[in-house]
Motif scaffolding. Structure first.
Motif, mmCIF file in Angstrom:
data_model
loop_
_atom_site.group_PDB
_atom_site.id
_atom_site.type_symbol
_atom_site.label_atom_id
_atom_site.label_comp_id
_atom_site.label_asym_id
_atom_site.label_seq_id
_atom_site.Cartn_x
_atom_site.Cartn_y
_atom_site.Cartn_z
ATOM 1 N N THR A 189 -43.330 18.448 126.190
ATOM 2 C CA THR A 189 -44.678 18.957 125.976
ATOM 3 C C THR A 189 -45.451 17.910 125.200
ATOM 4 N N ALA A 234 -37.211 24.755 137.847
ATOM 5 C CA ALA A 234 -37.383 23.583 136.990
ATOM 6 C C ALA A 234 -37.179 24.029 135.550
ATOM 7 N N HIS A 235 -36.895 23.067 134.677
ATOM 8 C CA HIS A 235 -36.769 23.370 133.258
ATOM 9 C C HIS A 235 -37.814 22.550 132.504
ATOM 10 N N LEU A 236 -38.179 23.040 131.321
ATOM 11 C CA LEU A 236 -39.179 22.330 130.522
ATOM 12 C C LEU A 236 -38.570 21.049 129.979
ATOM 13 N N ASP A 237 -39.217 19.945 130.279
ATOM 14 C CA ASP A 237 -38.686 18.642 129.900
ATOM 15 C C ASP A 237 -39.412 18.087 128.688
ATOM 16 N N ASN A 292 -38.750 32.686 131.986
ATOM 17 C CA ASN A 292 -39.006 32.101 133.293
ATOM 18 C C ASN A 292 -40.477 32.277 133.662
ATOM 19 N N ARG A 315 -36.263 27.441 128.888
ATOM 20 C CA ARG A 315 -37.665 27.508 129.323
ATOM 21 C C ARG A 315 -37.733 27.038 130.758
ATOM 22 N N TYR A 316 -37.766 28.005 131.654
ATOM 23 C CA TYR A 316 -37.670 27.685 133.067
ATOM 24 C C TYR A 316 -38.991 27.919 133.778
ATOM 25 N N LEU A 317 -39.077 27.313 134.956
ATOM 26 C CA LEU A 317 -40.231 27.482 135.834
ATOM 27 C C LEU A 317 -39.674 27.794 137.215
ATOM 28 N N THR A 325 -44.484 19.525 130.880
ATOM 29 C CA THR A 325 -43.868 18.807 131.987
ATOM 30 C C THR A 325 -42.524 19.443 132.296
ATOM 31 N N TYR A 326 -42.457 20.046 133.456
ATOM 32 C CA TYR A 326 -41.193 20.625 133.927
ATOM 33 C C TYR A 326 -40.566 19.664 134.926
ATOM 34 N N ARG A 327 -39.229 19.707 135.014
ATOM 35 C CA ARG A 327 -38.512 18.880 135.990
ATOM 36 C C ARG A 327 -37.727 19.763 136.946
#
Lengths: 232, 64
Positions: free
Chosen positions: A219, A214-217, A125, A193-195, A161-163
Motif C-alpha cells: 500500500t 490476489a493478495h495485498l502486496d 476478501n 487481505r485478499y481480492l 497493490t494486489y498480486r
C-alpha cells in the motif's frame, strides 16, 4: 388474391423480425459498450470530483501489521463509486470505477463490489464482479491474468497493490465459497487481505464463472504518486 | 402491412417517404431506449457474479 396477401404479409413479417434481430445484435455488441463507456467515464469523473473537493485526505496507508484499516472511512453506498481499479495486464489505459453492489444496473456502469464482502485493504476478501462481454467488455482479457500480475486499486487516499496468485479458476455459478473471507479452493490457508475478481465463462455464456484471486502486496499513500506496478 | 401503411400516409410520394423515414427512426429510438434495455438482461451476458439467483435469504444468511 388471398394467397398473395398471405404470402406478402408473411414475407413482410419475416423481414421485420430479421431487421429487429440485426438491430438487437447491434445494440448488444456496440451500443451497450458506447453507453457503458460514457457511464464509466461519468463515474470516474464523479470520483475525481469527490476526491478533489472533499475533505483533505489525511488517512495514512494501512499499516502492514495485520490490523484492520481504521474504520473512520465512510461506508460504501449502494450503487455509488468508491474506487478505481487498474490492471496493467489489460492495457496501460485500463481504468474502471468500482461501485458498491452487484445489481444489474450497477454492473452496467462499472465493476461491482459484492456488498457482503470485506472493504478495500482490510483483512478479509474484497470481491469484485465485472462484465466480460457487453457493457464495455471490462473483463474481456480475464483469462490472460497470470500469477504476479498487479491489480492496483485507489480509493482516493491510498494505492492498494494486489498480486494475482493463480491462473484464473473456472467454477460453477453457485460456488459462493470463492468470495468467502478465506476463499475455498484458492490455496490460501489462513486469514489475509485478499481480492477476488469474478466474471462469466464462457465468454458469451453463463454456465460457469471465472475467478481470480490476489493478495495485498503493498500500500502507498496517493500523495506518493503512482505505485511501481503502474509505472512500468 | 407496409403497403397498407404507405397507402394511408398523407401527401405525395416525397412527403410519404419523409414520414416513413421519421417513423422508422422513431421506432429504432424506442427499441434502443426502452425495449432492448429491458430484453438484454434476460440474456446470459449479465451473469458475472457467483451468488446470483441465490435469493436474498441466502445473501442475508451469508452475512451472519
Amino acid at each position: 388474391m388471398t394467397v398473395r396477401l398471405i404470402v406478402r404479409t408473411f414475407s413482410e413479417l419475416c423481414l421485420t423480425i430479421g431487421t429487429l434481430i440485426v438491430l438487437f445484435v447491434v445494440y448488444v455488441l456496440y451500443w451497450t459498450g458506447v453507453r457503458a463507456d460514457s457511464a464509466m467515464d461519468g463515474e470516474l469523473g464523479r470520483l475525481q470530483d469527490r476526491w478533489s473537493t472533499g475533505p483533505v485526505a489525511t488517512a495514512s496507508p494501512a499499516p502492514d501489521d495485520g490490523k484492520p484499516h481504521e474504520p473512520a472511512a465512510p461506508a460504501y453506498r449502494d450503487g455509488e463509486p468508491f474506487a478505481v481499479m487498474y490492471i496493467p495486464r489489460f492495457g496501460r489505459d485500463w481504468a474502471k470505477p468500482v461501485l458498491e453492489g452487484t445489481a444489474t444496473g450497477t454492473l452496467q456502469k462499472g465493476l461491482g463490489h459484492y456488498a457482503r464482502t470485506a472493504r478495500l485493504g482490510v483483512t478479509g476478501n474484497f470481491a469484485v464482479a465485472g462484465h466480460r462481454r457487453t457493457y464495455g467488455d471490462p473483463f474481456k482479457d480475464f483469462p490472460r491474468l497470470r500469477p504476479g500480475d498487479a491489480v492496483v486499486i485507489s480509493d482516493g487516499t491510498t494505492w492498494f497493490t494486489y498480486r494475482i496468485d493463480k491462473r484464473p479458476y473456472r467454477t460453477l455459478p453457485g460456488d459462493i465459497g470463492v468470495i468467502d473471507p478465506v476463499p475455498g479452493t484458492s490455496g490460501y490457508d489462513g486469514p489475509g487481505r485478499y481480492l477476488t475478481l469474478t466474471t462469466c465463462e464462457p465468454e458469451w455464456g453463463h454456465s460457469h464463472r471465472l475467478i481470480a484471486w490476489a493478495h495485498l502486496d503493498a500500500t502507498a499513500p496517493v500523495v506518493a504518486g503512482r505505485p511501481a506496478a503502474l509505472r512500468s | 402491412m407496409y403497403g397498407w401503411i404507405w397507402r394511408h400516409l398523407p401527401g405525395n410520394a416525397w412527403v410519404k417517404a419523409l414520414i416513413s423515414l421519421v417513423l422508422a427512426l422513431a421506432i429504432v429510438f424506442l427499441l434502443f431506449q426502452y425495449v432492448f434495455p429491458w430484453a438484454e438482461p434476460l440474456l446470459p451476458f449479465n451473469d458475472v457474479t457467483v451468488d446470483q439467483g441465490m435469493g436474498a435469504a441466502q445473501q442475508m444468511g451469508a452475512v451472519r
